[in-house]
Design an enzyme around this catalytic site. Structure first.
Site, short mmCIF file in Angstrom:
data_model
loop_
_atom_site.label_atom_id
_atom_site.label_comp_id
_atom_site.label_asym_id
_atom_site.label_seq_id
_atom_site.Cartn_x
_atom_site.Cartn_y
_atom_site.Cartn_z
N LYS A 24 0.84 -1.20 0.00
CA LYS A 24 0.00 0.00 0.00
C LYS A 24 0.87 1.25 0.00
O LYS A 24 2.02 1.20 0.47
CB LYS A 24 -0.85 0.03 1.28
CG LYS A 24 -2.01 -0.92 1.30
CD LYS A 24 -2.84 -0.74 2.56
CE LYS A 24 -3.99 -1.71 2.61
NZ LYS A 24 -4.95 -1.58 1.50
N ARG A 51 -10.52 -11.11 1.68
CA ARG A 51 -11.41 -12.12 1.07
C ARG A 51 -10.78 -13.50 1.13
O ARG A 51 -11.48 -14.50 1.16
CB ARG A 51 -11.77 -11.69 -0.36
CG ARG A 51 -10.61 -11.59 -1.30
CD ARG A 51 -10.93 -10.77 -2.53
NE ARG A 51 -11.04 -9.34 -2.24
CZ ARG A 51 -11.38 -8.42 -3.13
NH1 ARG A 51 -11.67 -8.76 -4.38
NH2 ARG A 51 -11.46 -7.14 -2.78
N1 BES Z 1 -8.25 -3.54 4.15
C1 BES Z 1 -8.29 -3.16 2.81
C2 BES Z 1 -9.52 -2.35 2.44
C3 BES Z 1 -9.58 -0.94 2.97
C4 BES Z 1 -8.79 0.05 2.39
C5 BES Z 1 -10.46 -0.60 3.94
C6 BES Z 1 -8.88 1.35 2.83
C7 BES Z 1 -10.55 0.73 4.38
C8 BES Z 1 -9.76 1.68 3.83
C9 BES Z 1 -8.29 -4.40 1.91
O1 BES Z 1 -7.56 -5.46 2.37
C10 BES Z 1 -7.71 -3.99 0.59
O2 BES Z 1 -6.58 -3.62 0.58
N2 BES Z 1 -8.49 -4.06 -0.47
C11 BES Z 1 -8.03 -3.68 -1.76
C12 BES Z 1 -8.62 -4.64 -2.76
C13 BES Z 1 -8.07 -4.46 -4.15
C14 BES Z 1 -6.60 -4.81 -4.19
C15 BES Z 1 -8.86 -5.35 -5.09
C16 BES Z 1 -8.49 -2.26 -2.05
O3 BES Z 1 -9.62 -1.92 -1.69
O4 BES Z 1 -7.70 -1.49 -2.56
MN MN Z 2 -5.51 -5.32 1.80
#
Ligand code: BES
Ligand code: MN
Ligand code: ZN
Length: 485
Positions: free
Chosen positions: A264, A338
């Site tokens: 991230k 997921r």
């Molecule tokens: N925990 C995150 C989702 C999230 C991000 C919640 C920001 C609240 C604030 C999750 O694990 C994630 O990183 N999801 C990705 C999925 C994508 C790679 C398909 C996302 O949302 O960017």
């Molecule tokens: Mn994530």
């Protein structure tokens, strides 16, 4: 733990109340609640006169402090009398605790101005929630003030105490989520589950890395590869419902999400300590169950790990095998929630015959884009269950909005080389892709609803029942309502 440890209930006339702050109500029609009326009559119309100044309008959210014989009388606005609802009561009660905390008043009381027992419950909840603070890491304790109790005047309703128990459980859920990732580890979550099991006479199983890997949970094992912090697969069982089928709750317990190899960006990455809020919601629900001991059967499942990067971490392109035997192509290691839920949903489907399954997860950033911090996106396959969720959302003022799981979306998570892939179409309907993926791991014919709480678990506008910079405990009230607790 900073929130009130009890709510006293006391019947007394105005002149005999021994309290440094007495909260009473005013409606928008400029009529006063019972105790407010008594204070007015016995003190030369002090409140009626204040109404005449135009300051007391009775609007929702309004607060006016009036000194009556060296006692602080806090007059709170309750809106139109006919429209008085639990949400107004909850927030008004929260504002009274909040006021006491701010002014460092240790003996505060509030008149029960509720019209029914549901509102009394909301008053109990609001008083606790409004008193909540997360001060654990401030070392100069002399600057802090923690409210120990509040007194509700002129009500004998048991529902106030029920509200107190629910409010306390929500605060416990907030606490475990507010602690950072170096404190709230998967191990800490399993300890919290143990405390709940002891209090509620529940059965607890905690599977360690070797065990769940051996059992076939290749998805959780894959995500957990990159961390040295021991991952856990936590199962809590509560059986007090005779022959009824269990309600199964699943919560994402990702105690820190760096994104893995698909790392991230640095900005706001600290907020990913909240990525275990699905688990704090379901554990919070079980904490309330432990206190209230309803006649139901319920199971709580929390897959828990960190998602880090390093030489052992799983990689984009890896293929994992979930507990139900399906293979998953990992195209982004940041779509890890997921994956760990895939094993948990498979486990729930295989080992129980659930009446229904609800899962809670901070699953997608896209959720925050879709509904902001206002509502939780829900998806599912069983219309009746979805209706039930919507109904409880209305009862508890925890807003949900349904997103569609149409076949076109389900297709988007199919993989070329494995059964499914962990992302959908690039930059499209990201939240729905998450739901579509999860559906693959829920047993056929089991009613199921997925709650994406990425926007609601933290980050919403602070208000009288939720302080700034805190996890919210979203969903606990909603599910307890669904369970008719
Ligand atoms: N925990 C995150 C989702 C999230 C991000 C919640 C920001 C609240 C604030 C999750 O694990 C994630 O990183 N999801 C990705 C999925 C994508 C790679 C398909 C996302 O949302 O960017
Ligand atoms: Mn994530
Ligand atoms: Zn995550």
């Amino acid at each position: 733990m900073a929130y009130i440890s009890k709510i006293n209930q006391e019947k007394n006339e105005w002149s005999k109340i021994d309290s440094d702050l007495i909260a009473v109500g005013i409606f928008e029609e400029k009529t006063l609640t019972d105790l407010a009326n008594q204070i007015d009559m016995e003190n030369d119309k002090i409140l009626t006169n204040a109404i005449k100044t135009g300051d007391l309008k009775g609007k929702v959210g309004e607060q006016n402090l009036i000194y009556v014989n060296q006692t602080r009388v806090l007059v709170v606005g309750l809106g139109k009398r006919k429209k008085l609802n639990p949400d107004t009561i909850r927030k008004a009660s929260g504002s009274v605790s909040r006021y006491a905390v701010k002014q460092k008043i240790s003996s505060a009381s509030i008149e029960c101005f509720c019209m029914d027992s549901i509102q009394c419950q909301a008053m109990g909840e609001g008083l606790v929630l409004g008193s909540y603070q997360f001060n654990n890491y401030k070392t100069d304790k002399s600057k802090l003030f923690e409210l120990d109790s509040v007194t509700v005047l002129n009500s004998e309703s048991e529902m106030i105490q029920k509200g107190f128990k629910i409010g306390s459980s929500i605060c416990d859920a907030r606490d475990i989520a507010n602690h950072p990732g170096n404190i709230t580890t998967p191990t800490r979550l399993s300890e919290f589950a143990e405390e709940i099991a002891d209090e509620g006479d529940m059965n607890l199983k905690v599977f360690e890395r070797e065990e769940f890997t051996e059992m076939g949970m290749g998805a959780l094992a894959g995500v957990a590869q990159g961390t040295n912090e021991p991952p856990k697969f936590i199962v809590l069982e509560y059986n007090k419902g005779r022959d009824s089928k269990p309600i199964v709750l699943v919560g994402k317990g990702l105690t820190f999400d760096a994104g893995g190899i698909s790392i991230k960006p640095a900005a706001s990455m600290d907020e990913m300590k909240y990525d275990m809020c699905g688990s704090s919601t379901v554990l919070g629900i079980f904490k309330a169950i432990a206190k209230l001991k309803p006649s139901i059967n319920a199971v709580c499942i929390v897959p828990s790990t960190e998602n880090l990067l390093g030489g052992n971490a799983y990689k984009p392109g890896d293929i994992l095998k979930a507990y139900n035997g399906k293979t998953i192509e990992v195209l982004n290691t940041d779509a890890e929630g997921r994956l760990i839920l895939a094993d948990a949903l498979s486990y729930a489907s295989k080992h129980y015959e659930p009446e229904y399954i609800l899962d809670f997860a901070t699953l997608t950033g896209a959720m925050v884009i879709t509904l902001g911090h206002i509502a939780t996106g829900i998806m599912g396959t069983d219309e009746k269950l979805i209706e039930k969720v919507k109904n409880s959302a209305e009862n508890t003022f925890e807003k949900v909005w349904e997103l569609p799981l149409w076949p076109e979306f389900l297709k988007q998570v199919k993989s070329e080389i494995a059964d499914v892939k962990n992302i959908g179409a690039a930059r499209q309907a990201g939240t729905i892709a998450g739901g579509a993926f999860l559906k693959e791991f829920v047993g056929d014919n089991i009613p199921w609803v997925h709650f994406d709480i990425a926007g609601t678990a933290w980050g919403s506008e602070p208000n009288s029942i939720n302080p700034k910079g805190s996890a919210t405990g979203w969903g606990i009230r909603l599910v307890l309502d669904m369970m008719k607790i």
